[in-house]
Design an enzyme around this catalytic site. Structure first.
Site, short mmCIF file in Angstrom:
data_model
loop_
_atom_site.label_atom_id
_atom_site.label_comp_id
_atom_site.label_asym_id
_atom_site.label_seq_id
_atom_site.Cartn_x
_atom_site.Cartn_y
_atom_site.Cartn_z
N CYS A 59 0.73 -1.18 0.15
CA CYS A 59 -0.06 0.06 0.02
C CYS A 59 0.97 1.24 0.01
O CYS A 59 0.74 1.96 -0.73
CB CYS A 59 -0.99 -0.01 1.22
SG CYS A 59 -2.11 1.31 1.45
N CYS A 64 -1.67 1.97 -2.90
CA CYS A 64 -2.62 2.87 -2.55
C CYS A 64 -1.81 4.29 -2.53
O CYS A 64 -2.60 5.28 -3.15
CB CYS A 64 -3.32 2.81 -1.11
SG CYS A 64 -3.70 0.93 -0.63
N LYS A 67 -0.53 5.46 -6.07
CA LYS A 67 -1.69 5.56 -6.99
C LYS A 67 -2.44 6.69 -6.75
O LYS A 67 -3.12 7.39 -7.65
CB LYS A 67 -2.33 4.29 -6.68
CG LYS A 67 -3.75 3.98 -7.52
CD LYS A 67 -4.86 4.49 -6.77
CE LYS A 67 -5.29 3.99 -5.42
NZ LYS A 67 -5.61 2.51 -5.68
N TYR A 200 -9.25 -3.24 -10.94
CA TYR A 200 -9.09 -1.99 -10.53
C TYR A 200 -7.70 -1.35 -10.49
O TYR A 200 -7.74 -0.16 -11.00
CB TYR A 200 -9.78 -1.58 -8.90
CG TYR A 200 -8.80 -2.15 -8.02
CD1 TYR A 200 -7.84 -1.53 -7.30
CD2 TYR A 200 -9.07 -3.71 -7.31
CE1 TYR A 200 -7.24 -1.94 -6.49
CE2 TYR A 200 -8.17 -4.17 -6.51
CZ TYR A 200 -7.17 -3.25 -5.92
OH TYR A 200 -6.39 -3.67 -4.85
N GLU A 204 -7.38 1.86 -12.84
CA GLU A 204 -6.85 3.00 -12.14
C GLU A 204 -5.52 3.31 -12.92
O GLU A 204 -5.35 4.89 -12.95
CB GLU A 204 -6.54 2.75 -10.79
CG GLU A 204 -7.77 2.77 -9.80
CD GLU A 204 -7.39 2.20 -8.42
OE1 GLU A 204 -8.30 2.36 -7.42
OE2 GLU A 204 -6.33 1.69 -8.26
N HIS A 472 -26.39 21.24 0.83
CA HIS A 472 -26.37 21.68 -0.44
C HIS A 472 -25.54 22.82 -0.68
O HIS A 472 -25.28 23.74 0.08
CB HIS A 472 -27.95 22.24 -0.68
CG HIS A 472 -28.03 22.68 -2.15
ND1 HIS A 472 -28.46 21.87 -3.10
CD2 HIS A 472 -28.33 24.03 -2.54
CE1 HIS A 472 -28.63 22.65 -4.26
NE2 HIS A 472 -28.43 23.89 -3.83
N GLU A 477 -25.57 14.81 -1.45
CA GLU A 477 -26.97 14.76 -1.01
C GLU A 477 -27.74 14.07 -2.15
O GLU A 477 -28.82 13.82 -1.91
CB GLU A 477 -27.24 16.50 -1.11
CG GLU A 477 -27.28 16.98 -2.67
CD GLU A 477 -27.70 18.55 -2.67
OE1 GLU A 477 -28.87 18.50 -1.93
OE2 GLU A 477 -27.22 19.34 -3.25
#
Length: 492
Positions: A59, A64, A67, A200, A204, A472, A477
C-alpha cells in the site's frame, strides 16, 4: 510475537526465545502495548526488472499511496482545463513532467518508510530486513540479502505476506513488461502504454496515465471490475472511452517483442481473440500488466509446519479469529481465502487479533459492509452488496434498487460530463428496506462513501435515508434524494 513482512506484507511471531547472536527483544506497536517481545521480518523480492522498496508494504510503496497521488496529478490537469471557464488566464503551454512527479511521490514514500523504522525502534520492536520461512514447529529461518541465515523460535506467528503481480507466462512478459511494482518509480515517462487487464489496478493506472496526457489502450479479456457492481463497471468503461482511452476487448497477449531499446523503447504486442483465432498486433512504448495478483504463501515453508492452503490460489483458510489450522499460526490480509483484499481490513484484523490474544478483548473483524473506492477518472465508491450479489443472496423479488444520475455543480460552469455521475442504493424489502448496498460514481467518491458506510453498518433504512436532510450543494446529497426505482439491471 514475530511480525513478518515478507515481500510487501507481514509475517509475525510472538517470541519465546531466539537462536543466533543477537538476543534482541521483540514487539510490534499493538503487541508492545502488552509488553510482548515482537520481531518484524521484512523482505522485498525484486521485480523481474530489479525494483524493490522500503518498509511499509504494498500500500505505502507500490499501491494505494502512490496510486492516489498520481490520480491527483491527473485531476489537477483536468482542473487546469476547467479553470479557464472560471476566469483563470494563462497563455503558456501547460506540460506535465513525469520525473518531477515521480521524484516528489517517492520522496514522500521515503519519509513514510523512515517513519515506520522510527516507530518500530521507539516501541522496542526488533526489525530485520530478511526473508523468513518456516523450517519446523515454532521455528523460522531468516535470510538477509547477503545470504546470512538466523533461526528464531516464537510462541505465535502472524503471516501477512500479501500478494505480488501475476505475469502472463508468455514470451517477453518478464523481460519487457512492467507491473504496478515498477510503474510508480519508473525513471522515465512510459509514453504510449498498453495496460493489460480489467482489474481496479488496471483501470486506475490507465486512468491517471491518460489524465497525464499519454496515449493509453486497455486490453480486456472479459468483463471490467469482476466482483464489483457491473452496472457501475460498465459506466466506468464508457466514461474512460469517452475521454480518449482505447479499449481492445476479448483479446489476450500471446507474445511481447522488443523492437527498439530505449527509455522508453518500442515493443510489439501480438494478441489473440478469446472468441476465435483472430490475431492482432500493436506497437507501444510500455506494456503494463495488471491481470491479478498471487498470494505469497508457497515459498515460506508452510508445508513444513502443516499450514493448509488452497492449492489453486495459494490463499490460506482461517476461522473467524484469523487462526489457521495450526493453532499457533495466524494470518491476515490479502492472503486469506474468501476475504477482502484491502489494506484497512488487514490492519483492523491484525489489531483486533492482538487485542484478543493479549488484552482480553473479544471483538472480531467484521468483513461485511466494508467500504472501498476505485480511483478511476470518475471515482467509484462502494459499500455492501453489488446488485448481482444482492440478487443472488436475497432473490430478485426481495430487493429494491433506487438510482439517479447527477451533475456536480463544479462541472456545470466548464459544462462537461453532464449526468455522467451516478448513485445507486440497494435495499432489502423483507428487512424494512434496509440499505444493503451503496454505490456512487463521481468526484470524491471515497469521501462520500466513508460516511455512508457507518450508517449502513448501523442498519440504516431507505426511509431513514429519505428523512436525512442533504447538504446543498454537494454530490453526497443525491443519496438522500434518490426516488427513482430501477426495475432491472438496465437503466430506465
Amino acid at each position: 510475537f514475530l511480525w513478518y513482512q515478507l515481500l510487501p506484507s507481514i509475517f509475525a511471531f510472538f517470541l519465546k526465545k531466539h537462536k543466533g547472536n543477537n538476543g534482541i527483544s521483540i514487539g510490534i506497536p499493538e503487541a508492545a502495548r502488552y509488553e510482548k517481545k515482537v520481531m518484524v521480518l521484512d523482505f522485498v523480492t525484486p521485480t523481474p526488472l530489479g525494483n524493490s522498496w522500503g518498509l511499509g508494504g504494498t500500500c505505502v510503496n507500490v499501491g494505494c499511496i502512490p496510486k492516489k497521488l498520481m490520480h491527483q496529478a491527473a485531476l489537477l490537469g483536468q482542473a487546469l482545463q476547467d479553470s479557464r471557464k472560471y476566469g483563470w488566464q494563462f497563455t503558456e503551454e501547460v506540460k506535465h513532467n513525469w520525473m518531477t512527479m515521480t521524484e516528489s511521490v517517492q520522496n514522500y514514500i521515503g519519509s513514510l518508510n523512515w517513519g515506520y523504522r522510527v516507530a518500530l525502534r521507539e516501541k522496542n520492536v526488533t526489525y530485520e530486513n530478511a526473508y523468513g520461512e518456516f523450517v519446523g514447529p515454532h521455528t523460522v529461518k531468516a535470510t538477509n540479502k547477503r545470504g546470512v541465515e538466523k533461526l528464531y523460535t516464537a510462541e505465535r506467528f502472524l503471516i501477512a505476506t500479501g500478494e505480488r503481480p501475476r505475469y502472463l507466462d508468455i514470451p517477453g512478459d518478464k523481460e519487457y513488461c512492467i507491473s504496478s511494482d515498477d510503474l510508480f518509480s519508473l525513471p522515465y515517462c512510459p509514453g504510449k502504454t498498453l495496460v493489460v487487464g480489467a482489474s481496479y489496478v488496471a483501470l486506475e493506472c490507465a486512468g491517471f496515465l491518460a489524465g497525464l496526457g499519454l496515449d493509453v489502450t486497455v486490453m480486456v479479456r472479459s468483463i471490467l471490475l469482476r466482483g464489483f457492481d457491473q452496472d457501475i463497471a460498465n459506466k466506468i468503461g464508457e466514461y474512460m472511452e469517452e475521454h480518449g482511452i482505447n479499449f481492445i476487448r476479448e483479446f489476450v497477449p500471446i507474445k511481447v517483442e522488443q523492437i527498439e531499446e530505449g527509455t522508453p523503447g518500442r515493443l510489439r504486442v501480438t494478441a489473440k481473440s478469446t472468441k476465435g483465432n483472430q490475431i492482432i498486433e500493436g506497437e507501444y512504448n510500455t506494456v503494463l500488466l495488471a491481470i491479478g495478483r498471487d498470494a505469497c504463501t508457497r515459498k515460506i515453508g508452510l508445508d513444513k509446519v502443516g499450514v493448509k492452503i488452497n492449492e489453486k490460489t495459494g490463499k490460506i483458510p482461517v476461522n473467524d479469529e484469523e487462526q489457521t489450522n495450526v493453532p499457533y499460526i495466524y494470518a491476515v490480509g490479502d492472503i486469506l481465502q474468501d476475504k477482502l483484499e484491502l489494506t484497512p481490513v488487514a490492519i483492523q484484523a491484525g489489531r483486533l487479533l492482538v487485542q484478543r490474544l493479549y488484552g482480553g478483548a473479544t471483538s472480531k473483524c467484521d468483513y461485511v459492509n466494508v467500504p472501498t473506492t476505485v480511483f478511476t477518472p470518475l471515482e467509484y465508491g462502494a459499500c455492501g452488496y453489488s446488485e448481482e450479489a444482492a440478487v443472488e443472496k436475497f432473490g430478485e423479488e426481495n430487493i429494491e434498487v433506487y438510482h439517479s444520475n447527477f451533475w456536480p455543480l463544479e462541472w456545470t460552469v466548464p459544462s462537461r460530463d453532464n449526468n455522467k455521475c451516478y448513485a445507486k442504493i440497494i435495499c432489502n424489502i423483507q428487512d424494512n428496506e434496509r440499505v444493503i448496498g451503496f454505490h456512487v460514481l463521481g468526484p470524491n467518491a471515497g469521501e462520500v462513501t466513508q460516511g455512508f458506510a457507518a450508517a449502513i453498518k448501523c442498519g440504516i433504512t431507505k426511509e431513514q435515508l429519505d428523512n436525512t436532510i442533504g447538504i446543498h450543494p454537494v454530490c453526497a446529497e443525491v443519496s438522500s434524494a434518490i426516488q427513482i426505482l430501477c426495475f432491472s439491471s438496465s437503466i430506465i
